[in-house]
Enzyme design. Structure first.
Site, PDB file in Angstrom:
ATOM      1  N   LYS A  37       0.843  -1.205   0.000  1.00 26.23           N
ATOM      2  CA  LYS A  37       0.000   0.000   0.000  1.00 26.23           C
ATOM      3  C   LYS A  37       0.880   1.259   0.000  1.00 26.23           C
ATOM      4  O   LYS A  37       2.079   1.188   0.273  1.00 26.23           O
ATOM      5  CB  LYS A  37      -0.894  -0.023   1.238  1.00 26.23           C
ATOM      6  CG  LYS A  37      -0.133   0.004   2.554  1.00 26.23           C
ATOM      7  CD  LYS A  37      -1.020  -0.405   3.729  1.00 26.23           C
ATOM      8  CE  LYS A  37      -0.232  -0.401   5.034  1.00 26.23           C
ATOM      9  NZ  LYS A  37      -0.980  -1.035   6.132  1.00 26.23           N
ATOM     10  N   ARG A 149     -10.126  -0.036  14.637  1.00 25.64           N
ATOM     11  CA  ARG A 149     -10.392   0.756  13.436  1.00 25.64           C
ATOM     12  C   ARG A 149     -11.399   0.071  12.533  1.00 25.64           C
ATOM     13  O   ARG A 149     -12.196   0.713  11.843  1.00 25.64           O
ATOM     14  CB  ARG A 149      -9.116   0.977  12.616  1.00 25.64           C
ATOM     15  CG  ARG A 149      -7.986   1.643  13.341  1.00 25.64           C
ATOM     16  CD  ARG A 149      -6.806   1.901  12.408  1.00 25.64           C
ATOM     17  NE  ARG A 149      -6.325   0.672  11.781  1.00 25.64           N
ATOM     18  CZ  ARG A 149      -5.264   0.592  11.008  1.00 25.64           C
ATOM     19  NH1 ARG A 149      -4.563   1.689  10.743  1.00 25.64           N
ATOM     20  NH2 ARG A 149      -4.895  -0.547  10.469  1.00 25.64           N
ATOM     21  N   TYR A 275      15.328  30.136   6.599  1.00 22.80           N
ATOM     22  CA  TYR A 275      14.180  30.849   7.181  1.00 22.80           C
ATOM     23  C   TYR A 275      14.226  30.840   8.706  1.00 22.80           C
ATOM     24  O   TYR A 275      14.631  29.854   9.319  1.00 22.80           O
ATOM     25  CB  TYR A 275      12.866  30.181   6.748  1.00 22.80           C
ATOM     26  CG  TYR A 275      12.537  30.358   5.291  1.00 22.80           C
ATOM     27  CD1 TYR A 275      12.322  31.624   4.739  1.00 22.80           C
ATOM     28  CD2 TYR A 275      12.433  29.251   4.463  1.00 22.80           C
ATOM     29  CE1 TYR A 275      12.006  31.770   3.397  1.00 22.80           C
ATOM     30  CE2 TYR A 275      12.104  29.383   3.121  1.00 22.80           C
ATOM     31  CZ  TYR A 275      11.900  30.651   2.590  1.00 22.80           C
ATOM     32  OH  TYR A 275      11.583  30.790   1.282  1.00 22.80           O
ATOM     33  N   MET A 324      11.204  24.209   1.553  1.00 23.69           N
ATOM     34  CA  MET A 324      10.425  23.407   0.600  1.00 23.69           C
ATOM     35  C   MET A 324      11.313  22.656  -0.400  1.00 23.69           C
ATOM     36  O   MET A 324      11.128  21.460  -0.627  1.00 23.69           O
ATOM     37  CB  MET A 324       9.437  24.300  -0.152  1.00 23.69           C
ATOM     38  CG  MET A 324       8.469  23.505  -1.010  1.00 23.69           C
ATOM     39  SD  MET A 324       7.419  24.563  -2.018  1.00 23.69           S
ATOM     40  CE  MET A 324       6.356  25.310  -0.800  1.00 23.69           C
TER      41      MET A 324
HETATM   42  C1  LIG Z   1      -0.248  -1.891   6.794  1.00 19.27           C
HETATM   43  C2  LIG Z   1      -0.773  -3.179   7.305  1.00 19.27           C
HETATM   44  C3  LIG Z   1       0.089  -4.265   7.532  1.00 19.27           C
HETATM   45  C4  LIG Z   1       1.574  -4.179   7.402  1.00 19.27           C
HETATM   46  O1  LIG Z   1       2.134  -3.739   8.631  1.00 19.27           O
HETATM   47  P1  LIG Z   1       3.705  -3.766   8.857  1.00 19.27           P
HETATM   48  O2  LIG Z   1       3.858  -3.407  10.283  1.00 19.27           O
HETATM   49  O3  LIG Z   1       4.297  -2.750   7.935  1.00 19.27           O
HETATM   50  O4  LIG Z   1       4.156  -5.143   8.541  1.00 19.27           O
HETATM   51  C5  LIG Z   1      -0.468  -5.478   7.888  1.00 19.27           C
HETATM   52  N1  LIG Z   1      -1.790  -5.603   8.043  1.00 19.27           N
HETATM   53  C6  LIG Z   1      -2.649  -4.576   7.864  1.00 19.27           C
HETATM   54  C7  LIG Z   1      -4.095  -4.795   8.083  1.00 19.27           C
HETATM   55  C8  LIG Z   1      -2.162  -3.330   7.511  1.00 19.27           C
HETATM   56  O5  LIG Z   1      -3.016  -2.313   7.347  1.00 19.27           O
END
Ligand SMILES: *Cc1c(COP(=O)(O)O)cnc(C)c1O
Length: 383
Positions: A37, A149, A275, A324
């Site tokens: 992701k 979540r 800055y 930036m």
């Molecule tokens: C992002 C995610 C992972 C991966 O987690 P890591 O700690 O990077 O291995 C695994 N499971 C779910 C549901 C996630 O959202």
């Protein structure tokens, strides 16, 4: 080839093979789901998918858009790990992506979405056996065992699972949960895994099926791998960054983050840098202006936080604020530093290394946040 890049990351394909092997050695025969992701944690999704295609059996992404881009490239099963929005369901079903579901109502909506007319016209009972999974929607059933979540709350999980399994158009691909403190609280994590294990045992006994189970992510695969189940979701570990410091030396970081020296200037004592004028030279100094800044993802929180980078294999302190597009470092001690030189923001150069965790600690954040925020204008160069 990188001659004209102002800020880029080099991604070492061989590191993925090395890190996948480390995970493989710890999870036995379980399938490996590579979590790619957020543009593969900033590394470049399609390049990483290609590098890992032979070593992993599934891919996990956050959402439909990522899944569709990946679908063009690989034939592996793809799970979306975030909730699906109602308007995304039809497309998820049409592209054969496996959504993660958190309620009976969501499963029911997917069941209706997947109910194609030709399936409708089949006689009762004929659709499952005749069509295989082709006409059904495969889903990942999620249970909330503490991450709060997503997922069905623990106490209702078995009951909801039973009702979902009875939906005519749903095929439960897997049952999963997620761990909130696997690199922070071992006692809670062990208790959570035990609770999840009891639910899985009840499901297996009361609602048998060919569904697979998954819970372990990176920290889980490293430190809690007693019961890997059928799938392990490996994320940050595959990029060579350990969520638990004691395992870091097993891994090989895939990313080296680089920029260049754009200017070198000699400034007198008392000169202000960047800055806010937060740094005033205490003596005459030779300073280099780098062609990267917070728009490239270098954390602005590293301003005046002790950050360093590598020039010719030596550490150079960041001076004043990250801006930036530019930042300024002290190269007074690097006699041969030159305009155009490569500067390593993260990774190795010669014998020196700036590990990701050094940046995240100094910026007051976590390693995931450092790599996923690397900006769009930063080239991903696979080597
Ligand atoms: C992002 C995610 C992972 C991966 O987690 P890591 O700690 O990077 O291995 C695994 N499971 C779910 C549901 C996630 O959202």
């Amino acid at each position: 080839m990188t001659q004209n890049h102002r800020c880029w990351v080099e991604i070492d394909r061989s590191a993925f093979h090395h890190n996948a092997k480390i995970v493989r050695d710890r999870i036995g025969k379980a399938e490996m789901l590579a979590v790619i992701k957020a543009n593969a944690y900033g590394h470049g999704m399609l390049g990483v998918a290609e590098a890992l295609a032979k070593e992993v059996q599934l891919f996990g992404v956050a959402n439909l858009e990522e899944a569709l881009a990946l679908r063009e490239k690989v034939n592996h099963p793809i799970i979306t790990l975030s909730p699906t929005l109602p308007d995304e369901r039809a497309s998820v079903v049409a592209s054969g992506i496996i959504p993660t579901i958190s309620s009976f109502e969501e499963a029911e909506a997917f069941s209706r979405t997947g109910h194609h007319p030709h399936v409708n016209s089949l006689p009762e009972g004929g659709e499952g056996s005749a069509g295989g999974t082709g006409s059904k929607v495969s889903v990942n059933f999620k249970i909330d065992t503490g991450n709060g979540r997503m997922g069905v709350v623990e106490s209702e999980a078995v009951d909801v699972f039973r009702r979902i399994s009875a939906l005519s158009n749903i095929d439960i691909h897997s049952v999963s949960t997620h761990m909130p403190v696997s690199n922070e609280d071992e006692k809670y994590t062990r208790d959570q895994l035990a609770r999840f294990g009891e639910i899985v045992d009840r499901l297996r006994a009361e609602v048998p099926g060919k569904y697979k189970v998954h819970v372990l992510q990176s920290a889980g695969s490293l430190a809690f791998n007693e019961r890997p189940y059928e799938i392990v979701r490996a994320g940050i570990v595959l990029y060579g960054i350990s969520p638990l410091p004691e395992f870091q030396n097993l891994l090989k970081p895939a990313m080296t983050w680089k920029t260049r020296i754009g200017l070198i200037r000699d400034v007198p004592k008392g000169a202000s840098i960047s800055y806010g004028r937060t740094f005033i030279t205490p003596k005459p100094m030779r300073v280099a202006t780098l062609t990267a800044g917070y728009a490239d993802g270098y954390p602005r929180h590293l301003s005046n936080a002790g950050a360093e980078m590598l020039v010719r294999g030596q550490r150079c302190p960041l001076l004043g604020r990250v801006t930036m597009d530019l930042m300024v470092i002290d190269v007074s001690h690097i006699g041969d530093a030159a305009i155009g030189d490569e500067v390593v923001l993260m990774g190795r150069q010669g014998d020196a290394e700036i590990p990701c965790v050094e940046l995240s600690d100094k910026a007051g954040t976590i390693t995931w946040d450092i790599t996923t925020r690397i900006g769009q204008r930063v080239k991903r160069v696979f080597v």
